[in-house]
Design a protein around this motif. Structure first.
Motif, PDB file in Angstrom:
ATOM      1  N   TYR A   1       9.622  42.206   5.405  1.00  0.00           N
ATOM      2  CA  TYR A   1       8.493  42.569   6.270  1.00  0.00           C
ATOM      3  C   TYR A   1       7.857  41.355   6.924  1.00  0.00           C
ATOM      4  N   GLU A   2       7.975  40.213   6.316  1.00  0.00           N
ATOM      5  CA  GLU A   2       7.567  38.996   7.019  1.00  0.00           C
ATOM      6  C   GLU A   2       8.464  38.749   8.227  1.00  0.00           C
ATOM      7  N   PHE A   3       9.750  39.039   8.062  1.00  0.00           N
ATOM      8  CA  PHE A   3      10.683  38.888   9.180  1.00  0.00           C
ATOM      9  C   PHE A   3      10.397  39.928  10.268  1.00  0.00           C
ATOM     10  N   TYR A   4      10.064  41.161   9.869  1.00  0.00           N
ATOM     11  CA  TYR A   4       9.722  42.192  10.847  1.00  0.00           C
ATOM     12  C   TYR A   4       8.501  41.786  11.675  1.00  0.00           C
ATOM     13  N   LYS A   5       7.518  41.192  10.990  1.00  0.00           N
ATOM     14  CA  LYS A   5       6.311  40.785  11.713  1.00  0.00           C
ATOM     15  C   LYS A   5       6.627  39.679  12.724  1.00  0.00           C
ATOM     16  N   LEU A   6       7.581  38.826  12.400  1.00  0.00           N
ATOM     17  CA  LEU A   6       7.946  37.747  13.316  1.00  0.00           C
ATOM     18  C   LEU A   6       8.760  38.245  14.504  1.00  0.00           C
ATOM     19  N   THR A   7       9.626  39.235  14.263  1.00  0.00           N
ATOM     20  CA  THR A   7      10.531  39.703  15.323  1.00  0.00           C
ATOM     21  C   THR A   7       9.969  40.860  16.143  1.00  0.00           C
ATOM     22  N   GLU A   8       8.832  41.410  15.755  1.00  0.00           N
ATOM     23  CA  GLU A   8       8.294  42.527  16.533  1.00  0.00           C
ATOM     24  C   GLU A   8       7.853  42.096  17.930  1.00  0.00           C
ATOM     25  N   VAL A   9       7.615  40.813  18.091  1.00  0.00           N
ATOM     26  CA  VAL A   9       7.217  40.307  19.407  1.00  0.00           C
ATOM     27  C   VAL A   9       8.373  40.445  20.398  1.00  0.00           C
ATOM     28  N   ASP A  10       9.611  40.280  19.916  1.00  0.00           N
ATOM     29  CA  ASP A  10      10.773  40.358  20.809  1.00  0.00           C
ATOM     30  C   ASP A  10      10.968  41.758  21.376  1.00  0.00           C
ATOM     31  N   SER A  11      10.631  42.777  20.589  1.00  0.00           N
ATOM     32  CA  SER A  11      10.837  44.160  21.028  1.00  0.00           C
ATOM     33  C   SER A  11       9.558  44.833  21.500  1.00  0.00           C
ATOM     34  N   ARG A  12       8.476  44.079  21.559  1.00  0.00           N
ATOM     35  CA  ARG A  12       7.210  44.664  21.996  1.00  0.00           C
ATOM     36  C   ARG A  12       7.217  44.862  23.507  1.00  0.00           C
TER      37      ARG A  12
ATOM     38  N   ILE B   1      13.261  52.532  23.041  1.00  0.00           N
ATOM     39  CA  ILE B   1      14.345  52.297  24.001  1.00  0.00           C
ATOM     40  C   ILE B   1      13.894  52.675  25.406  1.00  0.00           C
ATOM     41  N   VAL B   2      13.171  53.782  25.526  1.00  0.00           N
ATOM     42  CA  VAL B   2      12.683  54.220  26.843  1.00  0.00           C
ATOM     43  C   VAL B   2      11.776  53.156  27.447  1.00  0.00           C
TER      44      VAL B   2
ATOM     45  N   MET C   1      17.532  59.060  23.559  1.00  0.00           N
ATOM     46  CA  MET C   1      17.586  59.792  22.291  1.00  0.00           C
ATOM     47  C   MET C   1      19.017  59.906  21.785  1.00  0.00           C
ATOM     48  N   LEU C   2      19.989  60.025  22.687  1.00  0.00           N
ATOM     49  CA  LEU C   2      21.393  60.047  22.276  1.00  0.00           C
ATOM     50  C   LEU C   2      21.767  58.741  21.584  1.00  0.00           C
ATOM     51  N   LEU C   3      21.310  57.619  22.136  1.00  0.00           N
ATOM     52  CA  LEU C   3      21.578  56.324  21.513  1.00  0.00           C
ATOM     53  C   LEU C   3      20.890  56.207  20.145  1.00  0.00           C
ATOM     54  N   ALA C   4      19.640  56.648  20.078  1.00  0.00           N
ATOM     55  CA  ALA C   4      18.903  56.572  18.815  1.00  0.00           C
ATOM     56  C   ALA C   4      19.543  57.447  17.747  1.00  0.00           C
ATOM     57  N   CYS C   5      20.061  58.601  18.146  1.00  0.00           N
ATOM     58  CA  CYS C   5      20.734  59.479  17.185  1.00  0.00           C
ATOM     59  C   CYS C   5      22.006  58.830  16.648  1.00  0.00           C
ATOM     60  N   LYS C   6      22.759  58.185  17.528  1.00  0.00           N
ATOM     61  CA  LYS C   6      23.971  57.506  17.075  1.00  0.00           C
ATOM     62  C   LYS C   6      23.649  56.361  16.123  1.00  0.00           C
ATOM     63  N   TYR C   7      22.463  55.795  16.284  1.00  0.00           N
ATOM     64  CA  TYR C   7      22.066  54.660  15.451  1.00  0.00           C
ATOM     65  C   TYR C   7      21.480  55.104  14.114  1.00  0.00           C
ATOM     66  N   GLU C   8      20.716  56.180  14.103  1.00  0.00           N
ATOM     67  CA  GLU C   8      19.956  56.564  12.909  1.00  0.00           C
ATOM     68  C   GLU C   8      20.522  57.777  12.168  1.00  0.00           C
TER      69      GLU C   8
ATOM     70  N   TYR D   1      20.703  45.516  21.981  1.00  0.00           N
ATOM     71  CA  TYR D   1      19.697  45.133  20.985  1.00  0.00           C
ATOM     72  C   TYR D   1      18.912  46.379  20.561  1.00  0.00           C
ATOM     73  N   LEU D   2      19.368  47.011  19.489  1.00  0.00           N
ATOM     74  CA  LEU D   2      18.763  48.249  19.013  1.00  0.00           C
ATOM     75  C   LEU D   2      18.128  48.106  17.632  1.00  0.00           C
ATOM     76  N   THR D   3      18.408  47.022  16.949  1.00  0.00           N
ATOM     77  CA  THR D   3      17.821  46.807  15.620  1.00  0.00           C
ATOM     78  C   THR D   3      16.454  46.167  15.795  1.00  0.00           C
TER      79      THR D   3
END
Length: 405
Positions: free
Chosen positions: A157-168, A211-212, A234-241, A278-280
């Motif tokens: 979760y420390e890593f998530y907090k650091l990388t959330e800026v990239d996907s914000r 993604i949208v 949503m098709l991409l998210a379904c394939k991922y999750e 980049y979906l993760t």
């Protein structure tokens, strides 16, 4: 016999001493290394304390196995003399049986003794409060659960907090001349209905909206293609999750055949190209799971209320572009606790795991509570209907938090 042996032993003494002198250099070379590790220190000390006569008599007595009992008296006296000259400090390398006879150690047990550190810590807690004691170990019950990865969860979760800026997502509507915030809210409202219709995982919904937004931030889209972007995301998210993802034709049917299969696949390819696969990414759902666990005590009603408030926030464009995923998740937990009137509203455990104080979350929480207050009168009722059902404890019908209205 005893005197005879003595004479023989005295006669043999020069020869034995000569032999010993002959082998001294070799013995010295072999023993010097052993001396370094302390094996033969006591042997040399004991040899230096013995007299030549004592050595001769010991050898004679040892050789005369057939000597009668009367001749053993001198040996006893000599043994006593040897013990008298024996050094006091002798280190014996022995087996476990001989270790029992070792003297008792004088080391004093420090169990129960208060150290200076413990005394100072106790004084510090008394002076500055017991904030550290109130932080609950929320992973204690999952130590034996390998899927909980207790050893790594804090680092993750420390890593998530650091990388959330990239996907914000930041403000992108200025570069979209044919789309506005209201259209986006309509699209998200419809995607929530589709998500519920297909009975998909909650992770899929949050990743779809991410993604949208990220695609709209880098690609200009026409109004008639906005729904196509939604179903392709949503098709991409379904394939991922998802384990069993819906087929392309299912999304074509759910969109009332507004697009054909080839258009969906082409848009899917365009999205992946623009996002560079980049979906993760850490969506608000990733943080919600952790923060709900840190909200002690937690129950199903509070959990459903947190998800209700967070999904209301996802529909609002100002919330998404102004606050990061972790802050939206923490604000949803804070607003839910205020709505349920849980005291205190924000605990030390939540502060420790989220990294946010109550003051840092108040503005975002007020926006979520305002969305809750207007949900019943809004034309976009997908979230409101979803959380008004008994499956989610009808949390949408609760009175919004008065402290944040």
């Amino acid at each position: 016999m005893g005197s005879r042996n003595l004479v023989v032993s005295y006669q043999q003494q020069p020869r034995e001493e000569a032999k010993q002198k002959t082998f001294v250099p070799a013995e010295g070379r072999n023993r010097r290394v052993l001396q370094d590790i302390g094996n033969l220190v006591n042997d040399r000390v004991s040899l230096q304390g013995k007299k030549p006569t004592t050595e001769v008599v010991d050898i004679a007595v040892a050789r005369d196995v057939r000597a009668p009992a009367a001749t053993k008296a001198p040996a006893a006296e000599i043994k006593k003399a040897n013990e008298k000259h024996r050094p006091e400090d002798v280190i014996v390398i022995s087996s476990d049986e001989t270790e029992k006879s070792k003297p008792v150690s004088r080391r004093v047990s420090r169990k129960g003794v208060k150290t200076l550190t413990s005394i100072l810590s106790a004084r510090s807690k008394a002076a500055f409060g017991k904030a550290e004691d109130t932080v609950v170990d929320i992973d204690a019950a999952d130590v034996t659960n390998e899927l909980a990865v207790v050893e790594y969860v804090d680092d993750m979760y420390e890593f998530y907090k650091l990388t959330e800026v990239d996907s914000r997502v930041h403000d992108y509507l200025q570069s979209q001349p044919d789309i506005n915030g209201k259209m986006r809210s309509i699209l998200v409202d419809w995607l929530i209905e589709v998500h519920r219709k297909f009975e998909l995982m909650p992770e899929t919904l949050y990743l779809t909206i991410n993604i949208v937004d990220r695609f709209l931030a880098v690609k200009m889209v026409l109004r008639r293609e906005l729904q196509l972007v939604g179903i392709s995301s949503m098709l991409l998210a379904c394939k991922y999750e998802e384990i069993w993802a819906p087929e392309v034709n299912d999304f074509v049917c759910i969109s009332d055949n507004a697009y054909i299969r080839e258009q969906v696949l082409a848009m899917e390819k365009a999205i992946l190209g623009k996002l560079e696969w980049y979906l993760t990414v850490p969506t608000p759902y990733v943080f919600l799971v952790r923060y709900i666990k840190a909200s002690i005590p937690s129950d199903k009603e509070t959990e459903s209320l947190v998800f209700f408030l967070s999904e209301l926030g996802l529909m609002q464009y100002p919330v998404v572009v102004k606050y990061g995923p972790s802050k939206i998740a923490a604000s949803a937990v804070y607003a839910a606790r205020c709505t349920m009137d849980k005291s205190p509203f924000w605990t030390e455990t939540l502060k420790h795991h989220t990294g946010y104080t109550e003051d840092m979350l108040r503005d975002c929480a007020k926006l979520l509570v305002q969305c809750h207050s207007a949900a019943a009168e809004s034309k976009l009722k997908a979230v409101y209907k979803k959380f008004s059902s008994d499956d989610y404890g009808a949390v949408a019908l609760l009175t919004p938090a008065r402290s944040l209205v």
